[in-house]
Write an enzyme that holds these catalytic residues in place. Structure first.
Site, short mmCIF file in Angstrom:
data_model
loop_
_atom_site.label_atom_id
_atom_site.label_comp_id
_atom_site.label_asym_id
_atom_site.label_seq_id
_atom_site.Cartn_x
_atom_site.Cartn_y
_atom_site.Cartn_z
N ASN A 226 -4.77 57.05 -34.81
CA ASN A 226 -3.30 56.63 -35.18
C ASN A 226 -3.39 55.19 -35.81
OD1 ASN A 226 -3.04 59.26 -33.77
ND2 ASN A 226 -0.84 58.44 -33.64
N TRP A 237 1.19 68.58 -32.16
CA TRP A 237 1.68 69.35 -31.06
C TRP A 237 2.55 70.37 -31.54
CZ3 TRP A 237 -0.55 64.55 -30.41
CH2 TRP A 237 -1.29 64.40 -29.16
N CYS A 273 -3.82 66.65 -25.73
CA CYS A 273 -4.44 65.83 -24.74
C CYS A 273 -5.79 66.09 -24.07
CB CYS A 273 -3.13 65.63 -23.61
SG CYS A 273 -3.00 66.93 -22.76
N HIS A 331 -0.83 66.91 -18.38
CA HIS A 331 -1.31 66.02 -19.23
C HIS A 331 -2.79 65.63 -18.87
CE1 HIS A 331 -2.21 62.75 -22.04
NE2 HIS A 331 -1.69 61.77 -21.11
N ASP A 354 -6.69 56.53 -21.14
CA ASP A 354 -5.85 57.59 -21.89
C ASP A 354 -6.05 57.39 -23.42
OD1 ASP A 354 -4.51 59.57 -22.59
OD2 ASP A 354 -2.94 59.16 -21.32
N GLU A 448 6.29 56.18 -0.17
CA GLU A 448 6.69 56.49 -1.50
C GLU A 448 8.34 55.93 -1.95
OE1 GLU A 448 8.52 58.71 -4.73
OE2 GLU A 448 9.02 58.78 -2.56
#
Length: 695
Positions: A226, A237, A273, A331, A354, A448
């Site tokens: 890209n 996609w 992905c 993903h 990633d 959390e």
């Protein structure tokens, strides 16, 4: 007397490769790991005389220099400041044996090795050849050191992988062949020289290639194309894949990387992905960095970086593609294992990288490395891209109704849906390991909530002290009151591709008052990114619910409605917007994503498979549809070898089989992959891992 001159060099490939765990690389040049000695033998034109001293020079990159640690000159039995050293072993008059040691933080890549001979005032050099130096997870001083041998076998040496796809309620395993030893090393090294980092400053880029966090970031930018940087893959996609490869077609990295080289380093079309992650895992393992694939289910893409994902529906419950935010069913990214001296020892270990091009990071489509511990602790200001990954696993999800006048009302905020069943392949088996606890504390726990508030405080620059808050993105904060009803979709039977889908919408009145409900239902085929493809159902009905009463509403989606609109993702999303009449517009939104089950490919393997002996497998495949299919083709892939088998047409609901014969050439695990396509559907997958016994 003639100058002392080497006439021949033996790189001792068998001994060095075995010692350095590089014996499976297909390239012919010496390939060794840093921080560990290797041996060479030099043959000379005459015996060495007293007064003649020997030394070596190693150089890498276009402008080797001591200051950049890309050049080192060192004599025998001396450890210079560079950390390189050499020692002479037992030798005779015809040949001399040498042991050369590199520092555990040496730059990795292809080195030139030169012999330097000093005789009195005369110094001259003789070029000996090239060798490749890799990261060394077996060396305690290396940044990528991994202490567990079983983990090194899995995350560095295993060429067979498993990718987990589907959704959080229906997780499927897909085979992937990494093939990091299949003549890819030169491609991986060339990749580094094609990066924007190298183009901007070649000498500086090469000098930083001993740092796994730097190299991982560079590679994450190079797996995608890209940035006009000759990256490996272009992503796509939606829309047609005509004349190019559907991402579902790929079964491994080797064919992609070799096609990239064959096409003069133009990006291969297309990837999604799991393809980006599979290829990056191959490159990182090839260079010696322990790496694994991780699948995050209900994965958020928080474009405006406010820890909130917003999804919009019209007043009849149809999903609207107007939000920049998105939630993918899953993903896939990579985790690599190395230390983080830039952050502190606590953040050593697994780091997220990633290569899927979602967002630019510092002007380039790249992501990570982000410490998994930093993500868990909400340290979203730490390098690199920790906020982005934190949102992927722990953002809130808001659902909004958009009315005809443009006004919006939030009907629901789900604080627990994002980041479910985070999964990776088990060490030494094809099992699934849930690593969600590595990324976050249990949903709803005090820890959390504390971490979420900490992360939000760092984003907003203020101290967020109360519980989870409304999304801070400047939207209308009007939230719909509890409508007093509950609902959910249930499948009446497993959803099978080719058959009608039967669902039940279960509605319950939670109050002691009678309620009249208007139900607007819609269903669409969707991608795994949850983007709608085509609407296949729209219906409305009315329901009367007495106090505390529950009712079932049956919903049927015939195959004739959805069949021609499915993609290879085979997903349908069903929504019901339930409005309580005479309640000032109180509404309940009920949603379900359905993955249609494929008819299984069945691979039957003999009980014992032995190396160098022919073996026959039975592969059966089926047409699950109520109509015939033609142009049937089966692809069978073993390592990087693929066989295409054209098949006869299949009648409705027909199952057939073939026998496939091959001879395994190496003992150990061997992954066989099968891909079946026809004119009505494509890329039905199956795989099996075969344990090949030694002869």
């Amino acid at each position: 007397m003639a100058d002392l001159t080497p006439t021949h060099i033996s790189w001792q490939p068998s001994v060095n490769a075995a010692n350095h765990h590089t014996d499976r690389y297909a390239n012919t040049e010496l390939t060794v790991r840093r921080g560990q000695p290797f041996n060479i033998t030099l043959y000379f034109n005459r015996p060495r005389q007293n007064g003649e001293s020997l030394g070596f020079v190693t150089e890498i990159g276009p402008s080797p220099s001591e200051s950049h640690r890309t050049r080192a000159a060192f004599g025998l039995s001396e450890a210079g400041g560079s950390g390189w050293s050499a020692a002479q072993g037992p030798s005779d008059s015809a040949a001399m044996n040498f042991t050369i040691s590199s520092p555990p933080n040496a730059v990795i890549g292809r080195y030139n090795l030169t012999l330097r001979v000093t005789a009195g005032n005369k110094i001259f050099s003789r070029y000996l050849g090239q060798f490749v130096l890799l990261f060394n997870p077996w060396c305690p001083g290396d940044d990528v050191y991994m202490s567990n041998e079983n983990e090194r076998q899995e995350y560095v040496l295993n060429e067979n992988g498993i990718i987990f796809v589907g959704n959080a309620r229906y997780i499927e395993a897909r085979g992937w062949y990494y093939g990091q030893f299949q003549d890819l090393l030169n491609i991986c090294l060339t990749m580094l020289d094609l990066s924007l980092y190298y183009r901007q400053d070649p000498a500086m880029d090469v000098s930083r290639r001993g740092d796994p966090k730097y190299l991982g970031r560079v590679i994450s930018s190079m797996i995608n194309g890209n940035d006009n940087d000759n990256g490996v893959l272009l992503g796509k996609w939606q829309g047609s894949f005509h004349s190019h490869e559907n991402p579902s077609r790929w079964d491994g990295s080797v064919v992609i990387l070799k096609k990239w080289r064959q096409d003069n380093y133009r990006p291969v079309q297309y990837g999604q992905c799991w393809v980006f992650a599979g290829v990056m895992c191959t490159v990182l393992r090839c260079l010696g960095i322990p790496t694994r694939l991780v699948s995050n289910f209900n994965s958020a893409h928080d474009v405006d970086r406010n820890l909130s994902i917003d999804k919009y529906y019209d007043s009849s419950g149809r999903s609207l593609n107007i939000s920049k935010d998105s939630t993918w069913d899953y993903h896939v990214w990579n985790e690599s294992w190395f230390v983080r001296p830039d952050l502190g020892r606590a953040y050593n270990g697994w780091q997220v990288l990633d290569a899927t091009p979602q967002e630019q990071s510092r002007g380039i489509f790249q992501c990570g490395p982000a410490s998994v511990l930093a993500i868990k602790e909400g340290e979203v200001n730490l390098d690199y891209d920790t906020l982005f990954v934190y949102s992927e696993v722990n953002a809130d999800c808001n659902r909004w109704i958009v009315y005809n006048d443009g006004s919006k009302k939030r009907v629901y905020c789900d604080t627990e849906i994002i980041g479910r069943s985070i999964s990776t392949k088990a060490v030494g088996s094809n099992g699934r390991v849930d690593v969600t606890a590595n990324y976050k504390y249990p949903e709803g726990s005090s820890e959390e909530r504390r971490v979420y508030r900490k992360a939000l405080s760092k984003i907003l620059g203020i101290n967020v002290t109360e519980g989870r808050t409304d999304s801070p993105g400047g939207r209308s904060s009007e939230t719909m009151r509890n409508p007093g009803i509950a609902g959910k979709f249930k499948l009446a039977e497993p959803p099978v591709f080719g058959k009608d889908i039967n669902l039940v919408l279960v509605l319950n009145n939670l109050s002691s008052d009678r309620k009249s409900i208007r139900v607007d239902m819609s269903a669409s085929t969707i991608l795994y990114t949850r983007r709608a493809v085509a609407e296949i159902l729209k219906a409305a009905t009315a329901v009367e619910l007495g106090p505390k009463q529950g009712k079932h509403i049956r919903v049927k989606i015939p195959y004739t409605h959805y069949g021609k609109y499915l993609t290879t993702d085979k997903r349908i999303q069903v929504t019901a917007l339930c409005e309580v009449m005479r309640s000032q517009g109180l509404k309940l939104l009920v949603e379900k994503t359905i993955i249609l089950e494929d008819t299984n490919i069945i691979i039957k393997v003999p009980r014992r498979v032995v190396v160098n002996r022919a073996v026959s497998l039975e592969i059966s495949y089926a047409n699950p549809l109520p109509e015939p299919v033609s142009r049937c083709v089966l692809f069978v892939t073993l390592m990087n070898q693929q066989v295409k088998i054209n098949l006869a047409r299949l009648a409705p609901r027909e199952r057939s089989k073939i026998f496939f014969e091959f001879t395994p050439r190496r003992a150990g695990p061997l992954q066989l992959q099968v891909d079946f396509s026809c004119d009505k559907f494509s890329h039905v997958k199956g795989f099996v891992t075969i344990a090949v016994a030694p002869a």
